[in-house]
Design a protein around this motif. Structure first.
Motif, short mmCIF file in Angstrom:
data_model
loop_
_atom_site.label_atom_id
_atom_site.label_comp_id
_atom_site.label_asym_id
_atom_site.label_seq_id
_atom_site.Cartn_x
_atom_site.Cartn_y
_atom_site.Cartn_z
N THR A 121 25.84 -19.06 -2.56
CA THR A 121 26.17 -17.72 -2.04
C THR A 121 24.95 -17.03 -1.46
O THR A 121 25.09 -15.96 -0.86
N GLN A 122 23.77 -17.59 -1.68
CA GLN A 122 22.48 -16.99 -1.27
C GLN A 122 22.08 -15.79 -2.11
O GLN A 122 21.06 -15.16 -1.83
N ASN A 123 22.84 -15.49 -3.15
CA ASN A 123 22.45 -14.40 -4.05
C ASN A 123 21.11 -14.72 -4.70
O ASN A 123 20.94 -15.81 -5.26
N GLY A 124 20.18 -13.78 -4.65
CA GLY A 124 18.89 -13.97 -5.30
C GLY A 124 17.92 -14.82 -4.52
O GLY A 124 16.73 -14.90 -4.88
N PHE A 125 18.37 -15.46 -3.46
CA PHE A 125 17.49 -16.35 -2.71
C PHE A 125 16.33 -15.60 -2.06
O PHE A 125 15.18 -16.05 -2.10
N ALA A 126 16.62 -14.42 -1.48
CA ALA A 126 15.58 -13.66 -0.78
C ALA A 126 14.43 -13.31 -1.73
O ALA A 126 13.26 -13.36 -1.33
N GLU A 127 14.76 -12.98 -2.98
CA GLU A 127 13.72 -12.63 -3.95
C GLU A 127 12.82 -13.84 -4.24
O GLU A 127 11.62 -13.72 -4.39
N VAL A 128 13.45 -15.01 -4.34
CA VAL A 128 12.66 -16.21 -4.61
C VAL A 128 11.80 -16.54 -3.39
O VAL A 128 10.61 -16.86 -3.50
N LEU A 175 8.74 -14.54 -3.21
CA LEU A 175 7.73 -14.98 -4.17
C LEU A 175 6.82 -16.07 -3.59
O LEU A 175 5.69 -16.26 -4.04
N LEU A 176 7.31 -16.78 -2.60
CA LEU A 176 6.54 -17.89 -2.04
C LEU A 176 5.57 -17.44 -0.96
O LEU A 176 4.64 -18.16 -0.60
N ALA A 177 5.78 -16.23 -0.43
CA ALA A 177 5.03 -15.78 0.74
C ALA A 177 3.53 -15.78 0.49
O ALA A 177 3.05 -15.25 -0.52
#
Ligand code: GDP
Ligand code: ZN
Length: 319
Positions: free
Chosen positions: A163-170, A173-175
Motif C-alpha cells: 500500500t506504500q503506507n510508511g514507505f516515505a518515512e523509511v 531515513l536513507l537520505a
C-alpha cells in the motif's frame, strides 16, 4: 591520484566511482597491507581507495592505497575460521527488514542482528514490512516490539510495500546516508530496493553493464546510489552477519540495557547467569511484562532469553 569509492567486487576487479561521478574498473597494485586484519578480501564495498588510471579509454585503473575505514562488517570465511571476509565498510546505519508473518522473523534473529550492529558500531533500525496483512495479533506484536526496542534506543518502523503506507518515512531515513540492508528472503527487500532505486529493474536485465554482469548475478555485497542523495548496500549472499568476533565475556556489552547495569554487578567478570550480586539478573522483567513494569525492570525477559541463547552459541574456548 584519484579518490574513488568501491561499489562492487567481482573476483580481482572492483567497480568504483570517483568523486566526479566517473566509473572505473580497477585492480589492486602489488600488495596492499591493512593493519591488524587477516582478511580474504583486502578491499570491500564502501571503501574509499586511491587509484591511478591505467587505460583512460577503457576506464581501467590500479588501486594504490586504501583509506582508513570508519567501521566495517565481516564474516568468517567458510573455509578457514581464522580468515575474515569483509562484507562492507563505512556504514552510517544498518536497516533490518522484518515481517511478523509470511515469513515470521524471530526475535532471536532480530537480536543477533542488533548485537552484530552494536559490535560493528553501526546504528540499527528495524522496519516491519507487510503491515497491510496485519490483524489484531500482529499489530499488538508490533506495538510490543516497538516499545521494547525503542526503550533501549533502536528505531522501529512499520511499512507496507503493497500500500506504500510508511514507505516515505523509511525512504526519508536513507537520505544522505550509506545504509546496509538486511533481512530474510521473502520479507520484501527486493520490492523495497526496486522502489528506492528506480533504475534497478531496468539494469538487472542489462547483461553488458559496468562489469559485464547482470546486477543480480553476484552473491557479494553491492552498493547502489539512491535516486536522491544516499546509498544502500545489499548483501544477497549474507543471511545474517555472524557474531564472529565476540567473546562470551563481552556479549553483554552489545546489549545496551545490560551495558548500563553491569558495572553494578558484584563480580567484574559476571556473565549475568547465576552469579551472586548480579545487577543484570536482578533487573530482568517477568515474562508477562506489563508496560508499567518496564521502567522498574529495564531488561526485558525476552531480550535476556536472547542473550542466554546467543551466549550458548559462542564456543567456551572462544573463536
Ligand atoms: P525478498 O525475498 O525479501 O526480496 O522479498 P520480495 O520483495 O521478493 O517479496 C516477497 C513477496 O512478498 C512477494 O510476493 C511480494 O509481492 C510480497 N510483498 C512484498 N512487500 C509486501 C507488502 O508490503 N505486503 C504484502 N502483502 N506483500 C508484500
Ligand atoms: Zn551480572
Amino acid at each position: 591520484m584519484i579518490k574513488a569509492l568501491v561499489y562492487r567486487s567481482t573476483g580481482n576487479w572492483y567497480d568504483l566511482k570517483d568523486e566526479a561521478g566517473r566509473q572505473w574498473r580497477a585492480r589492486i597494485k602489488g600488495i596492499l597491507r591493512i593493519d591488524g586484519i587477516t582478511s580474504t578480501n583486502p578491499i570491500a564495498v564502501g571503501d574509499w581507495v586511491d587509484i591511478e588510471p591505467e587505460n583512460e579509454l577503457e576506464n581501467t585503473a590500479m588501486i594504490t592505497a586504501i583509506r582508513d575505514r570508519n567501521n566495517y562488517i565481516s564474516r568468517q570465511s567458510p573455509h578457514n575460521k581464522n580468515l575474515h571476509h569483509i562484507v562492507a565498510s563505512n556504514l552510517d546505519q544498518s536497516l533490518l527488514i522484518a515481517t511478523l508473518k509470511d515469513p515470521r522473523t524471530s526475535q532471536g534473529f532480530i537480536d543477533r542482528f542488533l548485537v552484530a550492529s552494536e559490535a560493528y558500531h553501526v546504528p540499527a533500525v528495524i522496519v516491519f514490512n507487510k503491515a497491510d496483512t496485519w490483524k489484531k495479533k500482529e499489530t499488538e506484536q508490533f506495538e510490543a516490539w516497538k516499545d521494547m526496542y525503542e526503550a533501549i534506543g533502536y528505531k522501529v518502523m512499520s511499512m507496507s510495500m503493497q500500500t506504500q503506507n510508511g514507505f516515505a518515512e523509511v525512504q526519508h531515513l536513507l537520505a544522505g546516508k550509506t545504509t546496509l540492508l538486511s533481512g530474510h528472503s521473502g520479507v520484501g527487500k527486493s520490492s523495497f530496493l526496486n522502489r528506492v532505486l528506480p533504475g534497478l529493474a531496468l539494469s538487472t536485465k542489462e547483461v553488458s553493464g559496468w562489469s559485464g554482469k547482470g546486477m543480480h548475478t553476484t552473491t557479494f555485497a553491492e552498493m547502489f546510489d539512491l535516486s536522491h542523495d544516499g546509498r544502500v548496500i545489499d548483501t544477497p549472499g549474507v543471511r545474517e552477519f555472524g557474531i564472529v568476533h565476540i567473546p562470551r565475556q563481552e556479549l553483554s556489552h552489545y546489549f545496551p540495557e545490560m551495558r548500563s547495569l553491569m558495572n553494578q554487578c558484584q563480580f567484574n567478570n559476571c556473565m549475568h547467569i547465576n552469579e551472586p550480586g548480579c545487577a543484570v539478573k536482578a533487573n530482568v522483567s517477568d515474562l508477562d511484562i506489563t508496560s508499567d513494569q518496564s521502567s522498574k525492570y529495564p531488561v526485558h525477559a525476552d531480550r535476556y532469553i536472547s542473550y542466554l541463547s546467543i551466549l550458548e552459541s559462542i564456543p567456551e574456548k572462544g573463536w
